[in-house]
Design an enzyme around this catalytic site. Structure first.
Site, PDB file in Angstrom:
ATOM      1  N   CYS A 132       0.836  -1.209   0.000  1.00 19.33           N
ATOM      2  CA  CYS A 132       0.000   0.000   0.000  1.00 19.33           C
ATOM      3  C   CYS A 132       0.866   1.253   0.000  1.00 19.33           C
ATOM      4  O   CYS A 132       1.419   1.640   1.037  1.00 19.33           O
ATOM      5  CB  CYS A 132      -0.932  -0.003   1.213  1.00 19.33           C
ATOM      6  SG  CYS A 132      -2.027   1.436   1.288  1.00 19.33           S
ATOM      7  N   CYS A 135      -0.411   4.111   2.188  1.00 13.69           N
ATOM      8  CA  CYS A 135      -0.250   3.844   3.618  1.00 13.69           C
ATOM      9  C   CYS A 135       1.185   4.079   4.076  1.00 13.69           C
ATOM     10  O   CYS A 135       1.423   4.642   5.150  1.00 13.69           O
ATOM     11  CB  CYS A 135      -0.617   2.392   3.938  1.00 13.69           C
ATOM     12  SG  CYS A 135      -2.264   1.893   3.410  1.00 13.69           S
ATOM     13  N   ASP A 136       2.147   3.636   3.277  1.00 14.29           N
ATOM     14  CA  ASP A 136       3.528   3.546   3.756  1.00 14.29           C
ATOM     15  C   ASP A 136       4.537   4.393   2.988  1.00 14.29           C
ATOM     16  O   ASP A 136       5.708   4.434   3.357  1.00 14.29           O
ATOM     17  CB  ASP A 136       3.990   2.079   3.715  1.00 14.29           C
ATOM     18  CG  ASP A 136       3.134   1.189   4.600  1.00 14.29           C
ATOM     19  OD1 ASP A 136       2.661   1.678   5.640  1.00 14.29           O
ATOM     20  OD2 ASP A 136       2.930   0.015   4.245  1.00 14.29           O
TER      21      ASP A 136
END
Length: 320
Positions: A132, A135-136
Site C-alpha cells: 500500500c 499507507c507507507d
C-alpha cells in the site's frame, strides 16, 4: 437467532459492530484467521484521524474491538465455510461454532493483497515490504524504492511514490505492460521512475534493519542480479475474500461485491457489504470505517422497516 451477524473484523467490521452495539442490536462478530484485517500487519499508521503522533496498526484494531465490546458486541472465532442466503433467516456454517442464523448479515471480509511468493517477502512485511503506497510511502522519503507489477495499479503506485522517494524502479516479469496507455505514458514521463523490465523477482534481500535489495533474474540473458533498494512495494493486485459466498451475491468482473450506489445494500435484501470487499479503488482504513458506519445504519433501518412490513403483511393475510 441473531438480529445481525458481522463477518470480518477489519476497520469496516469493527466500526459496524460499534454502531450496531450502541443501537442495542447486540451484533455477533465472526473473526477469521486474521482478526483485525490487514492493519494488524502494518507497523505505524499515521493517516487515521485523531492520532497526531500516529498509532501502531495492531493497537488501533485492538482499541476498536474494545470499543465495540464495551457497547455489547460479541466476538467469536471461526472460519465461515458457507452461507445460505436463499431465505431469511440466513444460515451460516461456521467451523468450530456449528450453524448460526441471523436476520441480517454484514460482509466485511476485506481483500487480500497478492504477494509474489518468493523467499524473504512475507518475513519483511512491515520491514520494507508493503502492498500500500498511500499507507507507507511517507516512510521512504529520499529513499530508493522498487515497485513490482505491470498493471494500472503498479503505474499509479510508482507515480505516487515519486512524491517521497529519490528513485522508483519499476520491475515487471515481461517486456510488455498490462497497464493502459495513458497510465504507461504518465509513468514513463516521470523522471524519477526507471525501468527493470523482463525480470523475474527471485528473493527479497534484507539485513538487520530491513529490506536492502531484490534479487531478480534477467529473462533474456538468464543472469541474476540484485537491485539495491530501501523498500519493496508489491502491486500485482488484490483478491476479495468472497469465495465462501459461492456466487450468491453480485460482483464486478474482478470479484468485488456490488452494492447499490450510495448504500451498502447488496442484491439480496438484508445483506450488506462494507470495507475492501466492495472497494477496489480507495482501500484505506478510514474509508473502510466509513462504509462500516453506513452498513450499520443501513442494517438498523432495514430491521426497523422490515419488521414493520412483515407485521403489515401478516395483518393483510389475516384480513383475507
Amino acid at each position: 437467532m441473531r438480529k445481525t451477524i458481522i463477518i470480518g473484523t477489519g476497520p469496516a467490521g469493527l466500526t459496524a459492530a460499534i454502531y450496531l452495539a450502541r443501537a442495542n442490536l447486540n451484533p455477533l462478530v465472526i473473526e477469521g484467521p486474521e482478526p483485525g484485517g490487514q492493519l494488524t500487519t502494518t507497523t505505524e499508521v499515521e493517516n487515521f484521524p485523531g492520532f497526531p503522533d500516529g498509532i501502531m496498526g495492531p493497537e488501533l484494531m485492538a482499541n476498536m474491538r474494545k470499543q465495540a465490546e464495551r457497547f455489547g458486541a460479541e466476538f467469536r472465532s471461526g472460519w465461515v465455510n458457507s452461507v445460505d442466503m436463499s431465505e431469511r433467516p440466513f444460515k451460516l456454517s461456521v467451523e468450530g461454532l456449528g450453524e448460526l442464523t441471523a436476520e441480517t448479515l454484514i460482509i466485511s471480509t476485506g481483500a487480500s493483497a497478492k504477494y509474489l511468493g518468493i523467499p524473504g517477502e512475507k518475513d519483511n512485511v512491515g520491514r520494507g515490504v508493503s502492498t500500500c503506497a498511500t499507507c507507507d510511502g511517507f516512510f521512504f522519503r529520499n529513499k530508493k524504492i522498487i515497485v513490482v507489477g505491470g498493471g494500472d495499479s503498479a503505474m499509479e503506485e510508482a507515480h505516487f511514490l515519486t512524491r517521497f522517494a529519490s528513485e522508483v524502479v519499476l520491475v515487471n516479469r515481461r517486456n510488455e505492460l498490462r497497464a493502459s496507455k495513458i497510465m504507461q505514458d504518465r509513468a514513463r514521463s516521470n523522471p524519477k521512475i526507471s525501468w527493470a523490465l523482463n525480470r523475474t523477482p527471485l528473493e527479497v534481500v534484507s539485513g538487520p534493519l530491513g529490506v536492502t535489495g531484490l534479487k531478480v533474474k534477467n529473462n533474456e540473458t538468464g543472469a541474476e542480479e540484485t537491485i539495491a533498494t530501501d523498500g519493496l512495494f508489491v502491486a500485482i493486485g488484490h483478491t476479495p475474500n468472497t469465495r465462501f459466498l459461492a456466487g450468491q451475491l453480485e460482483t464486478d468482473e474482478t470479484g468485488y461485491l456490488l452494492v447499490k450506489p450510495g448504500t451498502t445494500e447488496t442484491n439480496i435484501p438484508g445483506v450488506f457489504a462494507c470495507g475492501d470487499v466492495q472497494d477496489h479503488k480507495y482501500r484505506q482504513a478510514i474509508s473502510a470505517a466509513g462504509t462500516g458506519c453506513m452498513a450499520a445504519l443501513d442494517c438498523e433501518r432495514f430491521l426497523e422497516n422490515g419488521q414493520a412490513e412483515d407485521a403489515e403483511a401478516g395483518l393483510q393475510l389475516n384480513e383475507v
